[in-house]
Write an enzyme that holds these catalytic residues in place. Structure first.
Site, mmCIF file in Angstrom:
data_model
loop_
_atom_site.group_PDB
_atom_site.id
_atom_site.type_symbol
_atom_site.label_atom_id
_atom_site.label_comp_id
_atom_site.label_asym_id
_atom_site.label_seq_id
_atom_site.Cartn_x
_atom_site.Cartn_y
_atom_site.Cartn_z
ATOM 1 C CD GLU A 93 -2.863 -0.105 2.597
ATOM 2 O OE1 GLU A 93 -3.363 -1.115 3.058
ATOM 3 O OE2 GLU A 93 -2.813 0.971 3.205
ATOM 4 C CG ASP A 132 -2.805 7.984 8.726
ATOM 5 O OD1 ASP A 132 -2.814 6.745 8.830
ATOM 6 O OD2 ASP A 132 -2.897 8.583 7.635
#
Lengths: 402, 267
Positions: free
Chosen positions: B49, B60
């Site tokens: 990824e 995140d």
């Protein structure tokens, strides 16, 4: 009346708005939208909000004519809508009481909020104390330094204030951190968003809760001789401005002017004038104008006013700018501080530095239109929180000046 | 159906789950990040990824936030993402891009899809774009024959599960817990439920990420998922290292460990 611009429901305002968020938040946003749609037509909710506005906030807020200030604005007739006199010191309480009531309706016990200048954080802490909700406020570390007094106010009110140390350490990072909290806590927690931006339903809902500003002001101005030629308000995310504009949107003769923070000037890289210097993109859950680089990275913003120091703007403002219904003027730090000084000295009213941007816009417009003009300026907050910063700007602190 | 599903089917036929590793482009610098992605492939990562850094990564946690902020500070550009995708494809692994929406939008959705595809990428994961908000993106991706990988969460309602599974190609990205990226002691009980609900809604391939960092967790998940996605723990190998070489060594070691994990799960 189908083409009225008032109370536009969202999620889109033209091409702007929408809901660009992680899937984890979609159920909560649907739940909030649903609860709000029911509440807005529920007389019990409306009555409770009206009671709080009257008995707690102190509404309706007055309008004050400021003739000595107006001498510096071309002799125009200048009126201030006094949101600074609200309990907790700004327009933010109007929105927060609505969203806190909604929090109780959906059965959540904890609220989170982001804050820039601290006014929304203070308002949220206030409402949380009033309604017995646990409250956590995210605030950029730079803002906790320039608005230390508001940090103390929030803590005195029982809220936990978490300084955000990532990124530019301002409002934008506080919003990121609040979203991160919410993704993990959404089952028990409601996010009380402070401005008319973010994902649907926030832009429309916050606007509806702030609309009371223009509904009252329109009536008050009619009682005092007629509609104003222009309504001016400062724009960061844009909640006081959209609340100040909404009831006037269909009054074609009333110019609507949002005053953006131009910092050191829009021709520098130190400003927060999103509609003047930005372009369309997605930030914080909705499509609007953003200060960004060529690859879509958000640019740091700057303003002397923490509450306007934001590289985005509410989507309905982007739409009103696009269709030409509202104008957005850049106002520099220096112009805003001159307006701050003038209002303080001529009228005995210390404005918030945010609101001083709107006052500077009024000086400019009054000089352009002259003494026949009537201007309505929303004084979105009081300047108590800004005393130290303003005193430093004007070299008035002991030991710094002469 | 697609290069990605072919790869996942082949891995399933081996009686194991795929190992999918995330790294941001440009951390600690562009060259090292691309070397790190290739090193992960050599150590047993099946699909990489590739994360183009974004200034406001709301999904995140602190480790990845810090890494992407450093990468942006270092001047990383979107073109570096396409170069990374090409390097991974050349190394024989699957490459998917995991991007926040605004950089895609500013690049132009059709151009973004085309550039990922031309670099050899198989699909794009969109953490802050859901299918109902992403119709234009789905259209652009379909036109470029690129997989659209959407996320589902424990809070996803049955209606939204059908919507999201229906719009996903390649695989469905299931997050087993509510929260941002980062290591967790346990991925919790919700993982099995989310994966089951995704399959019941018609998902052929379901991979699980967010919170996974150890061989034991990988092995546990490998019992019932098509792929195990690891991000923060890999980024930490580079973040905690004294220099690039020791970072790459730590990364190879963790990737190999996780690769063993995804082979242990099936009885």
């Amino acid at each position: 009346m189908t083409d009225s611009l008032q109370q536009a429901p969202g999620p889109f305002f033209g091409d702007f708005g929408g809901r660009f968020v992680p899937e984890a938040l979609m159920a909560a946003l649907d739940e909030l939208t649903d609860a709000y749609d029911k509440a807005r037509v529920d007389p019990a909710f409306g009555d409770e909000l009206a009671r709080l506005a009257r008995d707690y906030t102190g509404r309706p807020s007055i309008v004050t004519e400021v003739p000595r200030f107006a001498e510096h604005a071309g002799g125009a007739s200048v009126w201030l809508k006094r949101e600074d006199l609200n309990h907790s010191g700004s327009h933010k309480i109007n929105n927060v009481l609505g969203q806190a009531l909604l929090t109780k309706r959906i059965g959540k016990t904890r609220v989170i909020a982001e804050t820039g200048a601290g006014q929304h954080g203070v308002a949220t802490a206030t409402a949380a104390a009033l309604m017995g909700l646990e409250c956590v406020v995210y605030m950029g570390e730079e803002d906790t330094e320039r608005q230390a007094l508001n940090v103390a106010r929030m803590r005195l009110l029982g809220a936990e204030v978490i300084p955000v140390t990532t990124g530019t350490r301002t409002l934008r990072d506080a919003i990121n951190e609040a979203f991160r909290d919410w993704v993990a806590s959404v089952e028990t927690t409601n996010y009380i968003f402070g401005t008319a931006a973010g994902p649907h339903p926030f832009p429309a809902m916050v606007r509806d809760f702030q609309r009371v500003i223009s509904v009252e002001a329109r009536e008050q101005m009619l009682e005092r001789g007629g509609l104003p030629d222009a309504v001016l308000a400062c724009v960061g995310g844009g909640s006081n401005a959209i609340g100040s504009f909404d009831a006037f949107l269909d009054d074609e003769g009333v110019r609507l002017i949002g005053c953006e923070a131009a910092g050191d000037g829009v021709d520098t890289d130190r400003h927060a004038a999103t509609l003047t210097g930005g372009r369309s993109g997605v930030l914080h859950g909705s499509r609007s104008y953003i200060l960004q680089d060529d690859e879509g990275q958000t640019l740091p913003s700057h303003s002397i006013s923490a509450g306007l120091d934001y590289p985005g703007v509410g989507p309905q403002h982007a739409y009103l700018a696009e269709i030409g219904r509202a104008e957005y003027w850049p106002v520099t730090d220096a112009e805003a501080m001159e307006a701050f000084r003038l209002l303080s000295r001529t009228e005995g009213i210390l404005p918030a530095i945010e609101s001083s941007h709107a006052l500077a816009g009024a000086i400019r417009l009054g000089r352009e239109l002259g003494s026949d003009a009537t201007l309505l300026v929303t004084l979105s907050g009081r300047g108590d929180k800004d005393v130290e910063q303003a005193a430093r700007w004007f070299d008035m602190l002991p030991g710094e000046g002469e | 159906m697609s290069a990605l599903t072919d790869r996942l089917d082949a891995i399933r036929a081996e009686g194991r789950a795929a190992l999918i590793g995330y790294l941001p482009v440009g951390f600690p610098d562009v060259d090292t990040s691309i070397r790190a992605m290739v090193a992960m492939v050599e150590a047993g990562v099946d699909i990489v990824e590739v994360g183009p850094p974004y200034s406001d990564p709301v999904l995140d946690g602190p480790v990845i936030q810090k890494a992407v902020a450093d990468a942006l500070e270092g001047g990383v550009r979107l073109s570096d993402t396409f170069a990374a995708v090409k390097a991974i494809a050349d190394a024989g692994a699957g490459a998917v891009v995991m991007s926040y929406f605004n950089p895609m939008l500013q690049h132009g959705l059709a151009d973004f899809a085309r550039d990922v595809k031309e670099a050899g990428g198989s699909g794009v994961i969109t953490p802050d774009l859901t299918p109902d908000a992403g119709e234009a993106w789905v259209e652009a991706a379909r036109a470029a024959d690129l997989d659209t990988i959407f996320l589902v969460a424990p809070s996803t309602t049955p209606e939204r599960m059908h919507l999201t599974v229906g719009a996903s190609r390649g695989f469905v990205y299931a997050t087993p817990l509510m929260g941002v990226t980062g290591e967790r002691a346990s991925v919790g009980d919700a993982a099995e439920r989310v994966v089951r609900e995704a399959r019941e809604a018609g998902a052929d391939h379901v991979c699980v990420g967010v919170g996974v960092s150890t061989r034991e967790q990988a092995a546990e998940l490998a019992g019932y998922v098509d792929g195990v996605i690891v991000g923060t723990a890999l980024v930490r190998c580079l973040a905690d290292a004294e220099d690039a070489e020791s970072g790459l060594a730590a990364l190879r070691s963790l990737a190999a460990d996780l690769a063993a994990g995804v082979r242990e799960g099936r009885a």
